[in-house]
Design a protein around this motif. Structure first.
Motif, short mmCIF file in Angstrom:
data_model
loop_
_atom_site.label_atom_id
_atom_site.label_comp_id
_atom_site.label_asym_id
_atom_site.label_seq_id
_atom_site.Cartn_x
_atom_site.Cartn_y
_atom_site.Cartn_z
N VAL A 184 -10.97 6.36 0.54
CA VAL A 184 -9.69 6.85 1.09
C VAL A 184 -9.03 5.79 1.99
CG1 VAL A 184 -10.37 9.29 1.01
CG2 VAL A 184 -10.85 7.93 3.07
N ARG A 185 -7.76 6.00 2.26
CA ARG A 185 -7.03 5.10 3.16
C ARG A 185 -5.98 5.89 3.93
NH1 ARG A 185 -4.57 5.28 -1.67
NH2 ARG A 185 -2.36 4.80 -1.90
N GLY A 194 -2.17 -1.31 1.80
CA GLY A 194 -1.65 0.04 1.58
C GLY A 194 -1.85 0.53 0.16
N GLY A 195 -2.18 -0.39 -0.74
CA GLY A 195 -2.41 -0.04 -2.14
C GLY A 195 -3.89 0.21 -2.41
N SER A 243 -1.30 -2.95 5.99
CA SER A 243 -0.53 -1.74 6.32
C SER A 243 -1.32 -0.44 6.18
CB SER A 243 0.74 -1.68 5.49
OG SER A 243 0.44 -1.80 4.13
N ALA A 244 -2.65 -0.52 6.07
CA ALA A 244 -3.45 0.71 6.04
C ALA A 244 -4.88 0.40 6.44
CB ALA A 244 -3.43 1.34 4.64
N MET A 245 -5.58 1.45 6.95
CA MET A 245 -7.02 1.34 7.20
C MET A 245 -7.74 2.18 6.14
SD MET A 245 -7.51 3.60 10.70
CE MET A 245 -7.17 5.39 10.76
N TYR A 246 -8.95 1.73 5.79
CA TYR A 246 -9.64 2.28 4.63
C TYR A 246 -11.09 2.65 4.97
CZ TYR A 246 -6.02 0.04 1.67
OH TYR A 246 -4.84 -0.37 1.07
N LEU A 247 -11.61 3.68 4.27
CA LEU A 247 -13.02 4.00 4.25
C LEU A 247 -13.48 3.99 2.80
CD1 LEU A 247 -13.13 6.95 6.82
CD2 LEU A 247 -14.15 4.68 7.12
#
Ligand code: CA
Ligand code: CA
Length: 268
Positions: free
Chosen positions: A89-90, A128-129, A218-222
């Protein structure tokens, strides 16, 4: 927001007193504490598509519906626990913010439950992608515990840090430096740093430059990695921040004086 206001307040005070503080102006771009009322127990995103927002704007990056990354204990102090395989997920930065230069920081409290010899990455930044991932933070098994490593992009980390303990919660700070030019970005990973941005701490390990450098973050992710390589890890208190150049102390002093004058006028 309380945190950033407190920091800004401290910065104004420090500047007015002539104290140099390199962490003066921090902008939080993204945050997740997995607590009620924002979060409830269950999947962050159960969508099989990669663009439908789940809880608090978390999006499926891949494999939605398979071993979903889920919030537990949200009523008291929610966390998410990653295992191996299945959904990743992000969360895009608030307001669609993005960073294209300078240093960007990702932090979280993590508790590692299991790890494997090969190691895999579980948390990172990205554009972000669903495919351009940077600041990949790895965990492998090491000694009787585990170790961490950081890669700027895709690749296999060769530099793992010293042994850490299973079942112990560590505050981890990742710094990623976007540097103009190809294959030259840098970064560092800190464990329980005593300074907000790690500037007063010795890195646990420096990033290995590998893969393709970031152009936009532009995003953080797990991420739940390979069944034969990934760790079991509980994550809480994630956030991403950048530091703005601190205003000159002189102009801030004028700002403070101006604010006092305004307050005085209003009281009359
Ligand atoms: Ca929490
Ligand atoms: Ca670069």
């Amino acid at each position: 927001m309380k945190i950033s206001l407190a920091i800004i307040g401290a910065a104004v005070f420090a500047a007015a007193c002539g104290i140099q503080d390199s962490h003066a102006a921090i902008t939080i771009l993204d945050t997740a504490n997995f607590n009620a009322p924002t979060y409830s127990d269950g999947a962050l995103s159960s969508s099989t598509t990669t663009t439908t927002p789940g809880q608090d704007n978390w999006l499926t990056t891949s494999a939605g519906g398979t071993n979903n990354i889920s919030v537990a204990n949200s009523a008291t102090n929610g966390t998410v626990t990653l295992t191996t395989s299945g959904e990743d997920v992000r969360r895009p930065f608030d307001g669609g913010a993005s960073v294209t230069s300078g240093s960007i920081y990702l932090e979280a409290d993590i508790t590692v439950n299991t790890a494997q010899a090969t190691g895999d990455y579980f948390m990172h930044l990205g554009d972000g992608g669903t495919s351009n991932f940077n600041a990949r933070t790895y965990i492998n098994s090491s000694g009787t515990g585990f170790a961490r490593a950081l890669d700027t992009g895709s690749g296999t980390p060769t530099t793992f840090g010293a042994d850490l303990l299973f079942g112990t919660t560590y505050h981890v700070l990742v710094r990623y430096d976007i540097i103009s030019g190809l294959a030259n970005d840098t970064g560092a990973l800190y464990i329980n740093p005593t300074t907000v941005d790690g500037s007063g701490d010795t890195p646990y390990v420096n990033a290995l430059n590998t893969g393709v450098d970031a152009t936009t973050i532009s995003a953080m992710y797990l991420r739940q990695g390979s069944a034969t390589a990934a760790a079991g890890v509980t994550v809480d208190n994630m956030d991403v921040f950048v530091q703005a150049a601190a205003p000159e102390p002189a102009s801030l002093g004028l700002l403070v004086v101006g604010g006092v004058a305004l307050l005085t006028r209003r009281r009359k």
